[in-house]
Design an enzyme around this catalytic site. Structure first.
Site, short mmCIF file in Angstrom:
data_model
loop_
_atom_site.label_atom_id
_atom_site.label_comp_id
_atom_site.label_asym_id
_atom_site.label_seq_id
_atom_site.Cartn_x
_atom_site.Cartn_y
_atom_site.Cartn_z
N HIS A 1 0.82 -1.22 0.00
CA HIS A 1 0.00 0.00 0.00
C HIS A 1 0.86 1.27 0.00
CE1 HIS A 1 -3.57 -2.35 0.66
NE2 HIS A 1 -3.20 -2.77 1.85
N ASP B 1 -2.66 -10.93 -1.78
CA ASP B 1 -3.15 -10.36 -0.52
C ASP B 1 -4.63 -10.00 -0.71
OD1 ASP B 1 -1.80 -8.78 2.10
OD2 ASP B 1 -3.65 -7.86 1.35
N HIS C 1 -6.19 -7.50 0.13
CA HIS C 1 -6.34 -6.09 -0.21
C HIS C 1 -5.66 -5.78 -1.55
CE1 HIS C 1 -6.37 -6.28 4.27
NE2 HIS C 1 -7.44 -5.53 4.09
N ASP D 1 -4.11 -12.86 4.23
CA ASP D 1 -5.31 -12.34 4.90
C ASP D 1 -6.60 -12.65 4.16
OD1 ASP D 1 -4.36 -10.63 2.96
OD2 ASP D 1 -4.28 -8.86 4.25
ZN ZN Z 1 -3.81 -7.24 3.18
#
Ligand code: ZN
Length: 319
Positions: free
Chosen positions: A125, A162, A164, A249
């Protein structure tokens, strides 16, 4: 074999006991790898800090200085709504990015075909000039740029599973046709990016592919979509190296993310990526830890991931 990177200095990035991205994650992983004797099957390599030259390919000098000086001045705590720093955070973050570069260099030199970097803080990120979502510096982006600039690669692929979307990584390579970015992620979800319509721009057109997946999607469909996207990107990029932004995750027990994946699904994801690496990249894969916040699920998932990175072909011959 697989090159395995881990360092106790990553534990000194102290985000506090209540923060999901905490030192206990790495302790649980290393304990599990030791209990399963997986670490014994790897070649351990020391972690090394990133060079400023490599870091500044992806991050502004002023931003790097700001992070370093804030931490040196004792300004601990939140530096962004989700991102926390402590006395050891700058060293951990520069060690994480440098370790990723070292793994890439050694795999490309032929020391091993695969590497796993157990690093934190995570990176995908992190923006060019700002921390975001538990991340300070974008480890996978710095390593990918280093593969091109320092190791002379022409084409590589980042696979980000991931839960996200890796918005920082996508931003970095959106107009760069040499470094492909392929992400499967939960959507709608944090950070709100990663539309299927985002496919790159200019020279990068076609080198970004997003597969947004709704919560509740059956695992069979998740895998079918992951594989279809992966094959499309592999055909487009014909990568000489595959980097994995390996977040865990999407596991069903994860308190932050979850796409209801089971532990052994991370073996399957690894196998599918290995298939692409075998066809195009001589089997070369470098995996970097991103998210994963249920420490037991994380440790078990990393263990199956590593087991699969450890050349299954060799294991079969022994059986
Ligand atoms: Zn993540």
């Amino acid at each position: 074999m697989t090159l395995l990177y881990y360092d106790d200095r990553f534990l000194k990035h102290d985000t506090g006991a209540g923060h999901p991205e905490r030192a206990a994650r790495l302790k649980a992983i290393t304990a599990k790898l030791a209990a399963d004797k997986l670490d014994e099957r790897c070649t351990r390599r020391p972690c090394v800090p990133v060079t400023m030259e490599a870091l500044e390919r992806c991050h502004g000098r002023d931003y790097v200085t700001e992070v370093r000086e804030a931490i040196a001045a004792g300004k601990f705590g939140r530096i962004e709504q989700d991102t926390v720093v402590s006395a050891g955070s700058y060293d951990a973050a520069t060690l994480a990015a440098g370790t990723a570069c070292d793994a890439v260099a050694r795999v490309l030199k032929g020391e091993d075909k695969t590497a796993l970097c157990l690093i934190r803080p995570p990176g995908h990120h992190a923006l060019k000039n700002a921390p975001m979502g538990f991340c300070l510096f974008n480890n996978v982006a710095v390593a990918a740029r280093s593969a091109v600039a320092d190791q002379g690669l022409e084409r590589l692929l980042i696979v980000d599973w991931d839960v996200h979307h890796g918005n920082g990584t996508q931003d970095e390579f959106y107009e760069d046709g040499r470094i492909g970015f392929y992400s499967i992620h939960r959507s709608p979800f944090y950070p709100g990016t990663g539309d299927a319509d985002d496919t790159g721009r200019g020279k990068g057109l076609g080198a970004t592919l997003n597969v947004p997946v709704k919560f509740g999607t059956p695992r069979k469909d998740y895998f079918a979509r992951f594989q279809a996207g992966l094959e499309k990107m592999a055909g487009h990029m014909k990568p000489q190296l595959v980097l994995i932004s390996a977040g865990f995750d999407a596991h069903r027990d994860d308190p932050v993310g979850s796409l209801e994946l089971e532990t052994d699904d991370f073996r399957e994801l690894t196998k599918l990526v290995r298939g692409v690496a075998d066809v195009h990249a001589g089997g070369r894969m470098v995996s970097l830890l991103e998210g994963g916040y249920d420490v037991d699920a994380l440790a078990a998932s990393v263990a199956v991931h590593l087991d699969e990175l450890l050349e299954p072909g060799v294991k079969k011959a022994d059986e």
